[in-house]
Scaffold this active site. Structure first.
Site, PDB file in Angstrom:
ATOM      1  N   ARG A 146       0.901  -1.298   0.107  1.00 10.34           N
ATOM      2  CA  ARG A 146      -0.007  -0.100  -0.070  1.00 10.34           C
ATOM      3  C   ARG A 146       1.029   1.193   0.082  1.00 10.34           C
ATOM      4  O   ARG A 146       2.048   1.335   0.559  1.00 10.34           O
ATOM      5  CB  ARG A 146      -0.861   0.011   1.376  1.00 10.34           C
ATOM      6  CG  ARG A 146      -2.006  -1.296   1.438  1.00 10.34           C
ATOM      7  CD  ARG A 146      -2.557  -1.101   2.608  1.00 10.34           C
ATOM      8  NE  ARG A 146      -3.600  -2.159   2.806  1.00 10.34           N
ATOM      9  CZ  ARG A 146      -3.218  -3.329   3.426  1.00 10.34           C
ATOM     10  NH1 ARG A 146      -2.083  -3.727   3.957  1.00 10.34           N
ATOM     11  NH2 ARG A 146      -4.077  -4.545   3.459  1.00 10.34           N
ATOM     12  N   LYS A 174      -2.182  -2.652   7.813  1.00 12.36           N
ATOM     13  CA  LYS A 174      -3.305  -2.360   8.591  1.00 12.36           C
ATOM     14  C   LYS A 174      -3.555  -2.915  10.011  1.00 12.36           C
ATOM     15  O   LYS A 174      -3.004  -4.185  10.232  1.00 12.36           O
ATOM     16  CB  LYS A 174      -4.713  -2.599   7.846  1.00 12.36           C
ATOM     17  CG  LYS A 174      -4.942  -1.885   6.568  1.00 12.36           C
ATOM     18  CD  LYS A 174      -6.063  -2.016   5.953  1.00 12.36           C
ATOM     19  CE  LYS A 174      -6.304  -1.048   4.848  1.00 12.36           C
ATOM     20  NZ  LYS A 174      -7.620  -1.354   3.954  1.00 12.36           N
ATOM     21  N   HIS A 247      -3.161   2.118  -5.795  1.00 13.34           N
ATOM     22  CA  HIS A 247      -3.936   0.851  -5.769  1.00 13.34           C
ATOM     23  C   HIS A 247      -3.962   0.312  -7.139  1.00 13.34           C
ATOM     24  O   HIS A 247      -4.003  -1.047  -7.295  1.00 13.34           O
ATOM     25  CB  HIS A 247      -5.361   1.140  -5.225  1.00 13.34           C
ATOM     26  CG  HIS A 247      -5.550   0.922  -3.913  1.00 13.34           C
ATOM     27  ND1 HIS A 247      -4.544   1.081  -3.239  1.00 13.34           N
ATOM     28  CD2 HIS A 247      -6.591   0.601  -3.293  1.00 13.34           C
ATOM     29  CE1 HIS A 247      -4.899   0.837  -1.932  1.00 13.34           C
ATOM     30  NE2 HIS A 247      -6.408   0.602  -1.914  1.00 13.34           N
TER      31      HIS A 247
END
Length: 302
Positions: A146, A174, A247
Site C-alpha cells: 500500500r 493495517k 492501488h
C-alpha cells in the site's frame, strides 16, 4: 390512505428517531415514488400492499436506476412497511422478504504488463527526483505494498532488506500487522541507486535529519498525496491514458502474480489481507483474462 401512513412515518423518523433533515428528505422522495407506483395500480391503503407489488416496484426501478440507488429505495420501503405493521396500520410487512438487487462487484483495474513497464521506465534516472520516483514505483509494483506502507518506511528498513535479501522487506500494514515481502531485483536496484545518488542530496535540503526512506525536495518524508502525484505523472509520461493510482499498481501486482500461476494463499500473504476472501476478487480478473485468451485462441470458442 397510504399518504397518511407515509406522513406518520416521516414524522416518526424526524421527531422520534431524530434523523437528519437530508435523510428525511431522501425517505420522502423514495416513498413518494413508491406511493405513485402503488396508486397507478389501484392500491390506496397500506394494508392492501402485498409482496407482489413491492417486487414489481423493485423490478421497475432496476430497469432505469443504478443498483445502489435501487438498494437505498428498497430499504426505505421496507422500513416504512415495518413501521406500518408495528403501528397496526397493516397486518404485516410485505417488503420483509424482498431483497434489493445484488451490488455489482467492482473488479480491480489492473494495468497490462506493458503499461506497467512503461510507467516503471518513465522517471529520469539521471536526476535525483527521478531516482526517487523510480524507487517509489518499483517498490509499489515489486512488493504490492500500500502507498501508506511504502511512505512509512525508514531508511533502516530498506538497508536491512538489502543486506539480508532472504529476510525480505518488512511492511507495517493495517492494524499494525507486520509482514515480510520479497524484494525483487528491479526494486533492489532502484533502491540502491536512490540511496547512493539521490537521497543524500534530498536529505541535505532539510534542517534536521528525517529517518524516512523516500524524501521530498525539502528533505522531508514523502507524503501519500505526493506519491500519488508521482504515479500520475509517470503514467502520463508513459502515455498510459487511463486513471492510474497507487492501488492500480497494487492490483496489477496481484493480478500479474495470479496470471503467472501464483497460489491465491501466497498472494493473500503478500498483500497482507486478513482473509483470503478479500484476495479472491483478483481471481475474477484473471478468469476474465483467461476467457479473452480462450476466445481469441481456441478454434471452437468463437
Amino acid at each position: 390512505m397510504i399518504d397518511d401512513a407515509v406522513g406518520d412515518y416521516l414524522n416518526h423518523i424526524r421527531a422520534e428517531r431524530g434523523l437528519a433533515a437530508n435523510t428525511v428528505a431522501a425517505y420522502r422522495r423514495d416513498l413518494a415514488r413508491y406511493v405513485a407506483f402503488l396508486r397507478a395500480r389501484g392500491v390506496e391503503e397500506v394494508g392492501e400492499v402485498t409482496a407482489v407489488e413491492v417486487s414489481e416496484f423493485v423490478r421497475e426501478l432496476s430497469v432505469a436506476q443504478a443498483r445502489s440507488s435501487v438498494a437505498r429505495q428498497v430499504v426505505s420501503v421496507r422500513n416504512f412497511h415495518q413501521f406500518a405493521a408495528e403501528e397496526g396500520l397493516a397486518p404485516g410487512n410485505p417488503a420483509a422478504e424482498v431483497s434489493p438487487p445484488k451490488q455489482e462487484q467492482r473488479l480491480p483495474k489492473a494495468l497490462t504488463v506493458d503499461e506497467v513497464t512503461r510507467i516503471m521506465e518513465a522517471p529520469d534516472r539521471t536526476d535525483v527526483v527521478g531516482l526517487r520516483d523510480a524507487a517509489l514505483l518499483e517498490l509499489l509494483y515489486g512488493t504490492g505494498a500500500r502507498v501508506s506502507e511504502v511512505c512509512g518506511l525508514d531508511v533502516d528498513d530498506v538497508t536491512t532488506a538489502l543486506a539480508e535479501p532472504d529476510a525480505g522487506l518488512r511492511l507495517l500494514g493495517k492494524g499494525g500487522k507486520e509482514r515480510a515481502v520479497p524484494l525483487g531485483s528491479y526494486a533492489a536496484d532502484a533502491l540502491e541507486a536512490y540511496l547512493v545518488r539521490s537521497r543524500p542530496v534530498l536529505a541535505a535540503s532539510a534542517s534536521k535529519h528525517d529517518p524516512g526512506l523516500l524524501l521530498n525536495q525539502r528533505g522531508r518524508r514523502l507524503s501519500r498525496q505526493s506519491a500519488w502525484a508521482v504515479i500520475q505523472r509517470a503514467a502520463a509520461d508513459a502515455g498510459v491514458d487511463r486513471e492510474v493510482s497507487p492501488h492500480s499498481l497494487r492490483h496489477s501486482f496481484a493480478t500479474h502474480l495470479l496470471d503467472g500461476g501464483a497460489d491465491l494463499r501466497v498472494v493473500q500473504e503478500l498483500l497482507g489481507h486478513a482473509s483470503v476472501a478479500t484476495t479472491q476478487i483478483y481471481t475474477l480478473v484473471t478468469i476474465d483474462h483467461l476467457r479473452e485468451v480462450h476466445a481469441a485462441a481456441h478454434p471452437r470458442a468463437r
